[in-house]
Design an enzyme around this catalytic site. Structure first.
Site, PDB file in Angstrom:
ATOM      1  N   HIS A 293      24.206  36.637  41.194  1.00  0.00           N
ATOM      2  CA  HIS A 293      23.529  35.908  40.526  1.00  0.00           C
ATOM      3  C   HIS A 293      23.340  34.436  41.339  1.00  0.00           C
ATOM      4  CE1 HIS A 293      25.992  37.798  37.141  1.00  0.00           C
ATOM      5  NE2 HIS A 293      25.419  37.300  36.700  1.00  0.00           N
TER       6      HIS A 293
ATOM      7  N   CYS B   6      33.151  32.622  38.347  1.00  0.00           N
ATOM      8  CA  CYS B   6      33.266  33.524  36.965  1.00  0.00           C
ATOM      9  C   CYS B   6      33.825  33.798  35.970  1.00  0.00           C
ATOM     10  CB  CYS B   6      33.155  35.372  38.145  1.00  0.00           C
ATOM     11  SG  CYS B   6      31.520  34.968  39.371  1.00  0.00           S
TER      12      CYS B   6
END
Ligand code: CIR
Length: 253
Positions: free
Chosen positions: A161, A248
């Site tokens: 990511h 996250c």
């Protein structure tokens, strides 16, 4: 300044979640303890924590960051790019509706994971990854620009990511690793550079007066302390085993 965060307890099904790492099977009890320590650290940062119960149906749903992009004025519900994670948004939308009147949505064929979106003051950076496609990135850019923000799309080369390798810690400072160290999009920032062996620690979060970093990265801690930040270190071993990091595990707004 963040006032709120949303977190979700990891379920036992976490062990069946997605991962590309070869770090072994997570220990569920240790994971729960690490998650509790994460929540305590956030409380120390002065935010109100909305703590959602575990959802066994979605093994990766403790990684709440991927379900939305939040600003002070509006929420964008994402459209997560992994099939097994896509419907996590159905559990998050009603929670965010309690905080926001203004909601936007990333729509298929666009996909977007919140982990691919970085905010630095009025500028957003949107990664194109295995999870976020061009269409999803384009939709988010359009929403953000219509709301008065700047948005830059960044195709990723190696990172999972966008925020796997970059963090904004305020005061015009970017913490950068790997492909972002010399990336022209970040030239206007003062950079804190993270070496290859410490790459995991580039995923850190600034929450009000603290920067929360993973435990075990002395060089990273030293660089942040030198730059004037107060750090909180957290053991992230069981989260890392499933490709997760500090950002996250929460939605911050
Ligand atoms: C996944 O593959 O989706 C999870 N195991 C890890 C998600 C990490 N999320 C993030 O970096 N924002």
């Amino acid at each position: 300044m963040f006032n709120n965060v949303v977190v979700k307890t990891p379920g036992k099904s976490y062990l069946n979640g997605l991962t590309t790492s070869d770090l072994g099977t997570p220990d569920y009890d240790v994971l729960l303890a690490q998650h509790e320590a994460y929540v305590k650290a956030l409380e120390k940062c002065g935010v109100t924590v909305t703590h959602l119960p575990a959802s066994e149906e979605f093994p990766d749903s403790t990684f709440v960051e991927d379900t939305a992009v939040l600003t002070p004025d509006f929420a964008v519900i994402s459209n997560p790019g992994a099939d097994s994670r896509n419907r996590e948004i159905e559990e998050m939308e009603p929670v965010l509706k309690k905080f926001y009147d203004k909601m936007f949505y990333i729509e298929a064929p666009g996909t977007l994971d919140g982990g691919d979106v970085l905010q630095a003051e009025d500028c957003f950076y949107i990664g194109i990854s295995d999870r976020t496609n061009e269409e999803g990135a384009r939709q988010l850019k359009k929403i953000l620009e219509a709301e008065g923000y700047e948005a830059t799309i960044i195709p990723l080369k190696e990172f999972f990511h966008l925020k796997t390798g970059i963090a904004y810690v305020g005061e015009n400072r970017m913490v950068v690793a790997g492909e972002f160290i010399n990336h022209p999009a970040f030239d206007s920032y003062e950079k804190i550079i993270i070496g290859k062996e410490d790459e995991y620690s580039a995923n850190m979060i600034r929450v009000n007066d603290y920067v929360i970093i993973p435990k075990g990265y002395e060089e990273t801690k030293r660089k942040l302390t030198e730059a004037g930040y107060e750090t909180i270190e957290l053991d992230m071993s069981e989260v890392r085993k499933h490709d997760g990091g500090l950002s996250c595990l929460s939605l911050r707004f």
